[in-house]
Design a protein around this motif. Sequence first.
Motif, PDB file in Angstrom:
ATOM      1  N   SER A   1       7.906  13.665   3.726  1.00  0.00           N
ATOM      2  CA  SER A   1       6.796  14.579   3.993  1.00  0.00           C
ATOM      3  C   SER A   1       5.498  13.834   4.277  1.00  0.00           C
ATOM      4  O   SER A   1       4.646  14.323   5.030  1.00  0.00           O
ATOM      5  CB  SER A   1       6.598  15.522   2.800  1.00  0.00           C
ATOM      6  OG  SER A   1       7.759  16.277   2.550  1.00  0.00           O
ATOM      7  N   ALA A   2       5.325  12.671   3.691  1.00  0.00           N
ATOM      8  CA  ALA A   2       4.089  11.910   3.878  1.00  0.00           C
ATOM      9  C   ALA A   2       4.133  10.974   5.076  1.00  0.00           C
ATOM     10  O   ALA A   2       3.131  10.308   5.361  1.00  0.00           O
ATOM     11  CB  ALA A   2       3.781  11.099   2.612  1.00  0.00           C
TER      12      ALA A   2
ATOM     13  N   ALA B   1       0.813  -1.216   0.000  1.00  0.00           N
ATOM     14  CA  ALA B   1       0.000   0.000   0.000  1.00  0.00           C
ATOM     15  C   ALA B   1       0.848   1.268   0.000  1.00  0.00           C
ATOM     16  O   ALA B   1       0.514   2.239  -0.688  1.00  0.00           O
ATOM     17  CB  ALA B   1      -0.942  -0.009   1.201  1.00  0.00           C
ATOM     18  N   ILE B   2       1.942   1.291   0.754  1.00  0.00           N
ATOM     19  CA  ILE B   2       2.738   2.522   0.849  1.00  0.00           C
ATOM     20  C   ILE B   2       3.381   2.880  -0.492  1.00  0.00           C
ATOM     21  O   ILE B   2       3.227   4.014  -0.972  1.00  0.00           O
ATOM     22  CB  ILE B   2       3.785   2.390   1.975  1.00  0.00           C
ATOM     23  CG1 ILE B   2       3.088   2.321   3.331  1.00  0.00           C
ATOM     24  CG2 ILE B   2       4.753   3.571   1.948  1.00  0.00           C
ATOM     25  CD1 ILE B   2       4.033   2.087   4.495  1.00  0.00           C
ATOM     26  N   PRO B   3       4.100   1.965  -1.157  1.00  0.00           N
ATOM     27  CA  PRO B   3       4.635   2.337  -2.483  1.00  0.00           C
ATOM     28  C   PRO B   3       3.536   2.656  -3.491  1.00  0.00           C
ATOM     29  O   PRO B   3       3.699   3.575  -4.319  1.00  0.00           O
ATOM     30  CB  PRO B   3       5.439   1.098  -2.900  1.00  0.00           C
ATOM     31  CG  PRO B   3       5.744   0.378  -1.643  1.00  0.00           C
ATOM     32  CD  PRO B   3       4.571   0.619  -0.750  1.00  0.00           C
ATOM     33  N   THR B   4       2.417   1.928  -3.425  1.00  0.00           N
ATOM     34  CA  THR B   4       1.325   2.212  -4.367  1.00  0.00           C
ATOM     35  C   THR B   4       0.768   3.605  -4.146  1.00  0.00           C
ATOM     36  O   THR B   4       0.505   4.346  -5.106  1.00  0.00           O
ATOM     37  CB  THR B   4       0.212   1.165  -4.214  1.00  0.00           C
ATOM     38  OG1 THR B   4       0.755  -0.145  -4.406  1.00  0.00           O
ATOM     39  CG2 THR B   4      -0.892   1.409  -5.230  1.00  0.00           C
TER      40      THR B   4
ATOM     41  N   ALA C   1      -0.786  16.376   0.141  1.00  0.00           N
ATOM     42  CA  ALA C   1      -0.578  17.546   0.996  1.00  0.00           C
ATOM     43  C   ALA C   1       0.825  18.140   0.888  1.00  0.00           C
ATOM     44  O   ALA C   1       1.115  19.152   1.526  1.00  0.00           O
ATOM     45  CB  ALA C   1      -0.865  17.167   2.450  1.00  0.00           C
ATOM     46  N   ILE C   2       1.704  17.538   0.087  1.00  0.00           N
ATOM     47  CA  ILE C   2       3.079  18.034  -0.026  1.00  0.00           C
ATOM     48  C   ILE C   2       3.101  19.331  -0.824  1.00  0.00           C
ATOM     49  O   ILE C   2       2.453  19.449  -1.868  1.00  0.00           O
ATOM     50  CB  ILE C   2       3.976  16.973  -0.697  1.00  0.00           C
ATOM     51  CG1 ILE C   2       4.075  15.729   0.192  1.00  0.00           C
ATOM     52  CG2 ILE C   2       5.366  17.525  -0.969  1.00  0.00           C
ATOM     53  CD1 ILE C   2       4.837  14.599  -0.441  1.00  0.00           C
ATOM     54  N   ASP C   3       3.846  20.294  -0.335  1.00  0.00           N
ATOM     55  CA  ASP C   3       3.983  21.578  -1.025  1.00  0.00           C
ATOM     56  C   ASP C   3       4.803  21.376  -2.304  1.00  0.00           C
ATOM     57  O   ASP C   3       5.933  20.866  -2.245  1.00  0.00           O
ATOM     58  CB  ASP C   3       4.671  22.578  -0.103  1.00  0.00           C
ATOM     59  CG  ASP C   3       4.611  24.001  -0.644  1.00  0.00           C
ATOM     60  OD1 ASP C   3       4.222  24.176  -1.815  1.00  0.00           O
ATOM     61  OD2 ASP C   3       4.951  24.932   0.105  1.00  0.00           O
TER      62      ASP C   3
END
Length: 306
Positions: A226-227, A130-133, A199-201
Amino acid sequence: MKPAGLPRDWQADVVVLANRTPAEPLTIETPPPPPPGPTLAVRARRWLDLNRQRLIDTVIGAGAVLVALIGWHLLSANHVDLYVRFENVPSPGQVLDATSRQFSSGAFLVHVLASCRRIFIGFALAALVAIPTGLVMGRYRLARAIVFPLAEIFRPIPAIAWVPISIMLWPTSEESILFITFIGSFFPILVNTLHGVDAIDPVLVRAARCLGAGEITIFREVYLQSALPQIFTGLTVGMGVAWISLIAAEMISGQYGIGYFTWQAYSLVDYPNIVLGMISIGALGLFSSGLIRFLGKLLMPWRAGR
């Protein structure tokens, strides 16, 4: 001519030694001893000052658990019937006796270890996928356009609804239970990872490119870092859903595990063991979620005070 082996300022040293009177003692200056460290009482006071709020929260939480136990004992011992009936609810003492019997026989420990093993495998696989996807979906619009509709179709389906199809898909009940645990924890991790990337700038990404960072470096140092807060939020939520999915699967198709133990106790009308199974599920869920939060503090030290 300077003799071999003497230091550079040997002439000054010779003059000092020559002018020293025989009665004058030769003194060697030694550095002053280091100041004594803080005493044990001072260290304890500093530790209390740093962890005061955490200790207060712990005491409040322990007090809440104690009040709940006292209320449970009073309601069950007096067989209170105020629309919600407590006639057949076992008291904490009865549950404690059942716990002692189960652990002395060793059979309950087999159920606990089986459930923990299934949780570890199913949850670890879900996190690794899930994280890489989620990172790829957040980075590349094409990947998001392909995966997101499929994820939104399957995400509302509860894990318990996957049990019949899972039994048909996998050759053994063990693999079916692992698949249901995987499904239960996969979607919370995926969605929270995707929201963390969203949400990353974009300024951070452009700044990394201006500094010469490649795609892999941007993924590792910008997107992933950031995530991380959102990822660990998804991991915590996913762990709770994984336990719910696992217990449901064990009740239906399992032959051992805490869910199977609890359902078997219900079939035998063994109320203390039913409560023992429920408390064990809650305690293991609390421990596993706390382990994830601890790992999050290690990987995100800038958020340790939150």
